[in-house]
Design a protein around this motif. Structure first.
Motif, PDB file in Angstrom:
ATOM      1  N   ASP A 120       0.811  -1.220   0.000  1.00 29.18           N
ATOM      2  CA  ASP A 120       0.000   0.000   0.000  1.00 29.18           C
ATOM      3  C   ASP A 120       0.845   1.271   0.000  1.00 29.18           C
ATOM      4  O   ASP A 120       0.419   2.306  -0.527  1.00 29.18           O
ATOM      5  CB  ASP A 120      -0.943   0.011   1.213  1.00 29.18           C
ATOM      6  N   ILE A 121       2.024   1.249   0.627  1.00 27.69           N
ATOM      7  CA  ILE A 121       2.827   2.470   0.727  1.00 27.69           C
ATOM      8  C   ILE A 121       3.897   2.530  -0.365  1.00 27.69           C
ATOM      9  O   ILE A 121       4.760   3.411  -0.338  1.00 27.69           O
ATOM     10  CB  ILE A 121       3.500   2.575   2.103  1.00 27.69           C
ATOM     11  N   ALA A 122       3.826   1.630  -1.338  1.00 29.18           N
ATOM     12  CA  ALA A 122       4.840   1.597  -2.394  1.00 29.18           C
ATOM     13  C   ALA A 122       4.704   2.810  -3.312  1.00 29.18           C
ATOM     14  O   ALA A 122       3.602   3.288  -3.593  1.00 29.18           O
ATOM     15  CB  ALA A 122       4.716   0.316  -3.197  1.00 29.18           C
ATOM     16  N   THR A 123       5.865   3.297  -3.767  1.00 28.22           N
ATOM     17  CA  THR A 123       5.873   4.377  -4.760  1.00 28.22           C
ATOM     18  C   THR A 123       6.212   3.853  -6.149  1.00 28.22           C
ATOM     19  O   THR A 123       6.102   4.587  -7.136  1.00 28.22           O
ATOM     20  CB  THR A 123       6.904   5.451  -4.371  1.00 28.22           C
ATOM     21  N   ALA A 124       6.618   2.581  -6.235  1.00 30.17           N
ATOM     22  CA  ALA A 124       6.904   1.940  -7.516  1.00 30.17           C
ATOM     23  C   ALA A 124       6.853   0.432  -7.312  1.00 30.17           C
ATOM     24  O   ALA A 124       6.987  -0.068  -6.190  1.00 30.17           O
ATOM     25  CB  ALA A 124       8.277   2.364  -8.046  1.00 30.17           C
ATOM     26  N   ALA A 125       6.623  -0.287  -8.425  1.00 27.84           N
ATOM     27  CA  ALA A 125       6.543  -1.750  -8.341  1.00 27.84           C
ATOM     28  C   ALA A 125       7.058  -2.364  -9.634  1.00 27.84           C
ATOM     29  O   ALA A 125       6.948  -1.757 -10.713  1.00 27.84           O
ATOM     30  CB  ALA A 125       5.111  -2.196  -8.066  1.00 27.84           C
ATOM     31  N   GLN A 126       7.617  -3.561  -9.502  1.00 31.39           N
ATOM     32  CA  GLN A 126       8.132  -4.281 -10.656  1.00 31.39           C
ATOM     33  C   GLN A 126       7.727  -5.747 -10.598  1.00 31.39           C
ATOM     34  O   GLN A 126       7.667  -6.343  -9.512  1.00 31.39           O
ATOM     35  CB  GLN A 126       9.663  -4.200 -10.737  1.00 31.39           C
ATOM     36  N   LEU A 127       7.498  -6.294 -11.789  1.00 25.61           N
ATOM     37  CA  LEU A 127       7.286  -7.735 -11.934  1.00 25.61           C
ATOM     38  C   LEU A 127       8.639  -8.363 -12.237  1.00 25.61           C
ATOM     39  O   LEU A 127       9.314  -7.968 -13.195  1.00 25.61           O
ATOM     40  CB  LEU A 127       6.300  -8.009 -13.069  1.00 25.61           C
ATOM     41  N   VAL A 128       9.059  -9.330 -11.418  1.00 28.57           N
ATOM     42  CA  VAL A 128      10.382  -9.941 -11.563  1.00 28.57           C
ATOM     43  C   VAL A 128      10.198 -11.420 -11.882  1.00 28.57           C
ATOM     44  O   VAL A 128       9.563 -12.159 -11.130  1.00 28.57           O
ATOM     45  CB  VAL A 128      11.218  -9.777 -10.275  1.00 28.57           C
ATOM     46  N   VAL A 129      10.788 -11.835 -13.028  1.00 30.81           N
ATOM     47  CA  VAL A 129      10.639 -13.201 -13.506  1.00 30.81           C
ATOM     48  C   VAL A 129      11.982 -13.920 -13.409  1.00 30.81           C
ATOM     49  O   VAL A 129      12.996 -13.421 -13.921  1.00 30.81           O
ATOM     50  CB  VAL A 129      10.124 -13.230 -14.958  1.00 30.81           C
ATOM     51  N   THR A 130      11.980 -15.080 -12.755  1.00 34.53           N
ATOM     52  CA  THR A 130      13.201 -15.864 -12.559  1.00 34.53           C
ATOM     53  C   THR A 130      13.002 -17.251 -13.165  1.00 34.53           C
ATOM     54  O   THR A 130      11.952 -17.878 -12.963  1.00 34.53           O
ATOM     55  CB  THR A 130      13.513 -16.012 -11.050  1.00 34.53           C
ATOM     56  N   ASN A 131      14.007 -17.726 -13.913  1.00 29.45           N
ATOM     57  CA  ASN A 131      13.873 -19.050 -14.529  1.00 29.45           C
ATOM     58  C   ASN A 131      14.252 -20.155 -13.541  1.00 29.45           C
ATOM     59  O   ASN A 131      14.585 -19.892 -12.387  1.00 29.45           O
ATOM     60  CB  ASN A 131      14.703 -19.141 -15.823  1.00 29.45           C
ATOM     61  N   ALA A 132      14.219 -21.398 -14.018  1.00 28.77           N
ATOM     62  CA  ALA A 132      14.470 -22.542 -13.142  1.00 28.77           C
ATOM     63  C   ALA A 132      15.897 -22.566 -12.613  1.00 28.77           C
ATOM     64  O   ALA A 132      16.178 -23.212 -11.599  1.00 28.77           O
ATOM     65  CB  ALA A 132      14.177 -23.836 -13.895  1.00 28.77           C
ATOM     66  N   GLN A 133      16.818 -21.862 -13.278  1.00 26.38           N
ATOM     67  CA  GLN A 133      18.217 -21.795 -12.833  1.00 26.38           C
ATOM     68  C   GLN A 133      18.458 -20.656 -11.857  1.00 26.38           C
ATOM     69  O   GLN A 133      19.582 -20.430 -11.409  1.00 26.38           O
ATOM     70  CB  GLN A 133      19.156 -21.637 -14.039  1.00 26.38           C
ATOM     71  N   GLY A 134      17.405 -19.911 -11.508  1.00 24.48           N
ATOM     72  CA  GLY A 134      17.539 -18.810 -10.558  1.00 24.48           C
ATOM     73  C   GLY A 134      18.022 -17.515 -11.186  1.00 24.48           C
ATOM     74  O   GLY A 134      18.441 -16.599 -10.468  1.00 24.48           O
ATOM     75  N   ILE A 135      17.961 -17.413 -12.504  1.00 22.44           N
ATOM     76  CA  ILE A 135      18.421 -16.210 -13.213  1.00 22.44           C
ATOM     77  C   ILE A 135      17.221 -15.328 -13.529  1.00 22.44           C
ATOM     78  O   ILE A 135      16.200 -15.806 -14.048  1.00 22.44           O
ATOM     79  CB  ILE A 135      19.151 -16.588 -14.518  1.00 22.44           C
TER      80      ILE A 135
END
Length: 223
Positions: A120-135
């Motif tokens: 609720d108090i965020a000023t920005a947000a991102q969608l972060v996608v990680t593959n099966a190798q953790g990258i």
């Protein structure tokens, strides 16, 4: 001919009776053997140094207590198995429905619908996608207040990602500081309910396995 004194016999009998049975099944089924050993000990004790009757009472009480504990453990195990089976039986009505839960995404080239939680108090947000190798293979800015997302599965250069399993999270920022990270929620069809290690587990159409306790919602399949 070797002669065994009453003292030696009594000592041997006491040593034999002091040897603990091995395994819970022996304790629960060998009470008669224990009584025979106890009787032999009484018959062969040293008349000049008899075993105190209180010691016999302690041995009997100790064996009885251990036997009761074994019985209690067996009962609890049986009850746990029955509860697990009962839970799976109750979940049989879930099979064929779409479950909502936090789980990795099985990407097959088609867009994936998901729900995001932004602090609720965020000023920005991102969608972060990680593959099966953790990258991390993708970072995508999200509009504040976004809840429903259609993820098309592209990397930072806009190239479609290969088919596979991806972990997707929403990171909330206050200024430059990361204040929260929440895994996205997706819907997937339940194809089977099983009991594993005493707990019900759901097998999803997308190949994921989700503990029933982590399911956040159910809905009828889209037609």
């Amino acid at each position: 001919m070797e002669i065994t004194s009453p003292t030696q016999t009594g000592t041997a009998a006491r040593a034999t009776s002091a040897t603990p049975p091995s395994g819970g099944s022996v304790l629960s089924s060998d009470f008669e053997t224990f009584l025979k050993m106890l009787t032999t000990q009484m018959q062969n004790q040293d008349p000049l140094n008899p075993v105190d009757s209180a010691d016999f009472a302690v041995q009997l009480a100790t064996f009885s207590t251990v036997e009761q504990q074994v019985g209690t453990n067996d009962l609890l195990t049986s009850l746990g198995d029955r509860m697990g089976a009962l839970s799976v039986g109750q979940l049989s009505g879930w099979v064929g429905m779409d479950a909502r839960a936090k789980m990795p995404v099985q990407f097959d080239g088609n867009p994936v619908s998901m729900s995001a939680h932004i602090d609720d108090i965020a000023t920005a947000a991102q969608l972060v996608v990680t593959n099966a190798q953790g990258i991390v293979v993708q970072r995508q800015d999200l509009a504040l207040g976004s809840t429903d997302i259609q993820w098309v599965g592209e990397d930072v250069a806009g190239i479609p990602l290969p088919d596979g399993i991806y972990k997707i999270a929403v990171e909330s920022f206050s200024g430059d500081n990361l204040i929260a990270s929440h895994q996205v929620e997706i819907h997937s069809r339940i194809i089977e309910a099983r009991s594993e290690n005493g707990a019900p587990v759901l097998y999803m159409e997308n190949g994921q396995q989700v503990p029933a306790s982590l399911v956040l919602g159910l809905r009828q399949p889209d037609t």
